[in-house]
Design a protein around this motif. Structure first.
Motif, PDB file in Angstrom:
ATOM      1  N   ALA A  21      19.594   4.712  -5.562  1.00 23.55           N
ATOM      2  CA  ALA A  21      20.328   5.787  -6.228  1.00 23.55           C
ATOM      3  C   ALA A  21      21.805   5.684  -5.842  1.00 23.55           C
ATOM      4  N   ALA A  22      22.671   6.150  -6.726  1.00 26.86           N
ATOM      5  CA  ALA A  22      24.109   5.988  -6.516  1.00 26.86           C
ATOM      6  C   ALA A  22      24.618   6.736  -5.300  1.00 26.86           C
ATOM      7  N   SER A  23      23.924   7.783  -4.887  1.00 22.27           N
ATOM      8  CA  SER A  23      24.426   8.681  -3.849  1.00 22.27           C
ATOM      9  C   SER A  23      24.052   8.282  -2.427  1.00 22.27           C
ATOM     10  N   THR A  24      23.393   7.131  -2.237  1.00 23.62           N
ATOM     11  CA  THR A  24      22.883   6.802  -0.916  1.00 23.62           C
ATOM     12  C   THR A  24      22.811   5.295  -0.706  1.00 23.62           C
ATOM     13  N   SER A  25      22.711   4.876   0.541  1.00 20.50           N
ATOM     14  CA  SER A  25      22.477   3.463   0.864  1.00 20.50           C
ATOM     15  C   SER A  25      20.999   3.205   1.131  1.00 20.50           C
ATOM     16  N   GLU A  26      20.181   4.250   1.018  1.00 19.23           N
ATOM     17  CA  GLU A  26      18.740   4.106   1.183  1.00 19.23           C
ATOM     18  C   GLU A  26      18.121   3.545  -0.096  1.00 19.23           C
ATOM     19  N   VAL A  27      17.080   2.744   0.060  1.00 16.83           N
ATOM     20  CA  VAL A  27      16.447   2.125  -1.102  1.00 16.83           C
ATOM     21  C   VAL A  27      14.933   2.224  -1.020  1.00 16.83           C
ATOM     22  N   VAL A  28      14.327   2.043  -2.174  1.00 14.88           N
ATOM     23  CA  VAL A  28      12.875   1.950  -2.315  1.00 14.88           C
ATOM     24  C   VAL A  28      12.558   0.557  -2.842  1.00 14.88           C
ATOM     25  N   ILE A  29      11.531  -0.048  -2.287  1.00 19.51           N
ATOM     26  CA  ILE A  29      11.068  -1.356  -2.733  1.00 19.51           C
ATOM     27  C   ILE A  29       9.781  -1.169  -3.530  1.00 19.51           C
ATOM     28  N   VAL A  30       9.716  -1.780  -4.707  1.00 22.00           N
ATOM     29  CA  VAL A  30       8.483  -1.764  -5.496  1.00 22.00           C
ATOM     30  C   VAL A  30       7.847  -3.148  -5.402  1.00 22.00           C
ATOM     31  N   ASP A  31       6.699  -3.216  -4.765  1.00 20.54           N
ATOM     32  CA  ASP A  31       5.937  -4.431  -4.488  1.00 20.54           C
ATOM     33  C   ASP A  31       6.666  -5.340  -3.496  1.00 20.54           C
ATOM     34  N   ALA A  32       5.875  -5.945  -2.627  1.00 23.96           N
ATOM     35  CA  ALA A  32       6.395  -6.835  -1.577  1.00 23.96           C
ATOM     36  C   ALA A  32       5.613  -8.137  -1.648  1.00 23.96           C
ATOM     37  N   PRO A  33       5.937  -8.991  -2.622  1.00 24.92           N
ATOM     38  CA  PRO A  33       5.086 -10.129  -2.951  1.00 24.92           C
ATOM     39  C   PRO A  33       4.973 -11.197  -1.855  1.00 24.92           C
ATOM     40  N   ASP A  34       6.113 -11.643  -1.340  1.00 24.47           N
ATOM     41  CA  ASP A  34       6.137 -12.784  -0.425  1.00 24.47           C
ATOM     42  C   ASP A  34       7.572 -12.926   0.068  1.00 24.47           C
ATOM     43  N   GLN A  35       7.800 -13.918   0.914  1.00 24.75           N
ATOM     44  CA  GLN A  35       9.144 -14.244   1.385  1.00 24.75           C
ATOM     45  C   GLN A  35       9.899 -13.030   1.929  1.00 24.75           C
ATOM     46  N   PRO A  36       9.359 -12.401   2.967  1.00 26.95           N
ATOM     47  CA  PRO A  36      10.046 -11.237   3.527  1.00 26.95           C
ATOM     48  C   PRO A  36      11.456 -11.548   4.007  1.00 26.95           C
ATOM     49  N   HIS A  57      -0.436  -2.444  -7.079  1.00 31.45           N
ATOM     50  CA  HIS A  57      -1.859  -2.715  -6.857  1.00 31.45           C
ATOM     51  C   HIS A  57      -1.954  -3.715  -5.715  1.00 31.45           C
ATOM     52  N   SER A  58      -3.153  -3.862  -5.167  1.00 29.38           N
ATOM     53  CA  SER A  58      -3.272  -4.576  -3.891  1.00 29.38           C
ATOM     54  C   SER A  58      -3.666  -6.043  -4.005  1.00 29.38           C
ATOM     55  N   HIS A  59      -3.422  -6.682  -5.142  1.00 29.84           N
ATOM     56  CA  HIS A  59      -3.656  -8.123  -5.225  1.00 29.84           C
ATOM     57  C   HIS A  59      -2.685  -8.857  -4.305  1.00 29.84           C
ATOM     58  N   PHE A  60      -3.115 -10.014  -3.813  1.00 31.00           N
ATOM     59  CA  PHE A  60      -2.372 -10.713  -2.764  1.00 31.00           C
ATOM     60  C   PHE A  60      -0.923 -10.990  -3.128  1.00 31.00           C
ATOM     61  N   ASP A  61      -0.655 -11.252  -4.398  1.00 27.84           N
ATOM     62  CA  ASP A  61       0.700 -11.636  -4.791  1.00 27.84           C
ATOM     63  C   ASP A  61       1.644 -10.442  -4.921  1.00 27.84           C
ATOM     64  N   HIS A  62       1.165  -9.250  -4.567  1.00 28.31           N
ATOM     65  CA  HIS A  62       2.024  -8.063  -4.576  1.00 28.31           C
ATOM     66  C   HIS A  62       2.190  -7.444  -3.188  1.00 28.31           C
ATOM     67  N   ILE A  63       1.468  -7.989  -2.205  1.00 29.24           N
ATOM     68  CA  ILE A  63       1.501  -7.384  -0.863  1.00 29.24           C
ATOM     69  C   ILE A  63       1.766  -8.392   0.251  1.00 29.24           C
ATOM     70  N   GLY A  64       2.068  -9.647  -0.096  1.00 23.08           N
ATOM     71  CA  GLY A  64       2.176 -10.700   0.907  1.00 23.08           C
ATOM     72  C   GLY A  64       3.224 -10.462   1.982  1.00 23.08           C
ATOM     73  N   ALA A  65       4.318  -9.774   1.636  1.00 21.19           N
ATOM     74  CA  ALA A  65       5.406  -9.535   2.595  1.00 21.19           C
ATOM     75  C   ALA A  65       5.313  -8.167   3.251  1.00 21.19           C
ATOM     76  N   LEU A  66       4.281  -7.430   2.911  1.00 17.92           N
ATOM     77  CA  LEU A  66       4.218  -6.029   3.320  1.00 17.92           C
ATOM     78  C   LEU A  66       4.159  -5.849   4.839  1.00 17.92           C
ATOM     79  N   GLN A  67       3.293  -6.596   5.488  1.00 16.01           N
ATOM     80  CA  GLN A  67       3.126  -6.419   6.930  1.00 16.01           C
ATOM     81  C   GLN A  67       4.406  -6.755   7.681  1.00 16.01           C
ATOM     82  N   SER A  68       5.067  -7.832   7.294  1.00 19.41           N
ATOM     83  CA  SER A  68       6.301  -8.226   7.956  1.00 19.41           C
ATOM     84  C   SER A  68       7.395  -7.185   7.759  1.00 19.41           C
TER      85      SER A  68
END
Length: 196
Positions: A21-36, A57-68
């Motif tokens: 959002a324009a008013s902040t430096s905070e961000v939201v990430i949608v899906d964390a596929p890989d390459q953290p 959704h929790s298929h591998f190609d959308h959550i690969g970087a999530l734990q890192s």
């Protein structure tokens, strides 16, 4: 105003979206596929502070970087609680249809869209200047729709979910899918056989 950055990551070139959002430096990430490391490098370069990750959704190609990413930033993780990938062991906040997520100066609506997988959801972000942003995961793509031949997939449910998206009120929806290029609801209603 919401700014959307797209990173194509992993062997399946899954889209990772970074919303600011324009008013902040905070961000939201949608899906964390890989390459953290790529995601972290972008956040560092732009001096951005990630607050949450929304999983379509929790298929591998959308959550690969999530734990890192979660280990580094200790994020709020949102995803559907409807039969997620059984190997998913990271604590998360279960969302349901019509839930509103408030974070990083944004209000994000959850739309349950099973079909590609039982836990598929879309995320809707309203932007009163530019229109609405629909992050459709693997439910809706440019000129096509998600596959239903994987475990838990259902063509009947997918078609019901696509009809739900087609009937969303308003006209100016920018669509950001889990793979391939972004599009718009106006374009898809004209060119996508799944929405006719």
């Amino acid at each position: 105003m919401v700014d959307v950055t797209t990173l194509k990551l992993g062997i399946l070139e899954t889209n990772c979206y970074i919303l600011k959002a324009a008013s902040t430096s905070e961000v939201v990430i949608v899906d964390a596929p890989d390459q953290p490391d790529v995601i972290e490098a972008y956040l560092t370069k732009k001096s951005l502070i990630p607050k949450a990750i929304l999983i379509t959704h929790s298929h591998f190609d959308h959550i690969g970087a999530l734990q890192s990413l979660n280990s580094k930033y200790s994020l709020s993780i949102y995803m559907s609680g409807a039969t997620p990938n059984q190997s998913f062991a990271i604590p998360y906040i279960a969302v349901e249809d019509n839930d509103i997520i408030e974070t990083a100066a944004m209000k994000i609506k959850v739309i349950a869209t099973p079909g590609h997988s039982p836990d598929s959801v879309c995320y809707l972000v309203e932007d009163h200047l530019l229109g609405d942003y629909l992050f459709s995961g693997d439910t809706l793509f440019k000129q096509t729709a998600g596959r239903t031949d994987l475990e838990g997939g259902s063509l009947t449910q997918l078609m019901q979910s696509l009809e739900l998206l087609k009937q969303l009120p308003g006209t100016n929806y920018l669509i950001y899918p889990g793979h391939m290029d972004s599009t718009s609801m106006v374009y898809e209603k004209q060119h996508n056989e799944f929405l006719r």
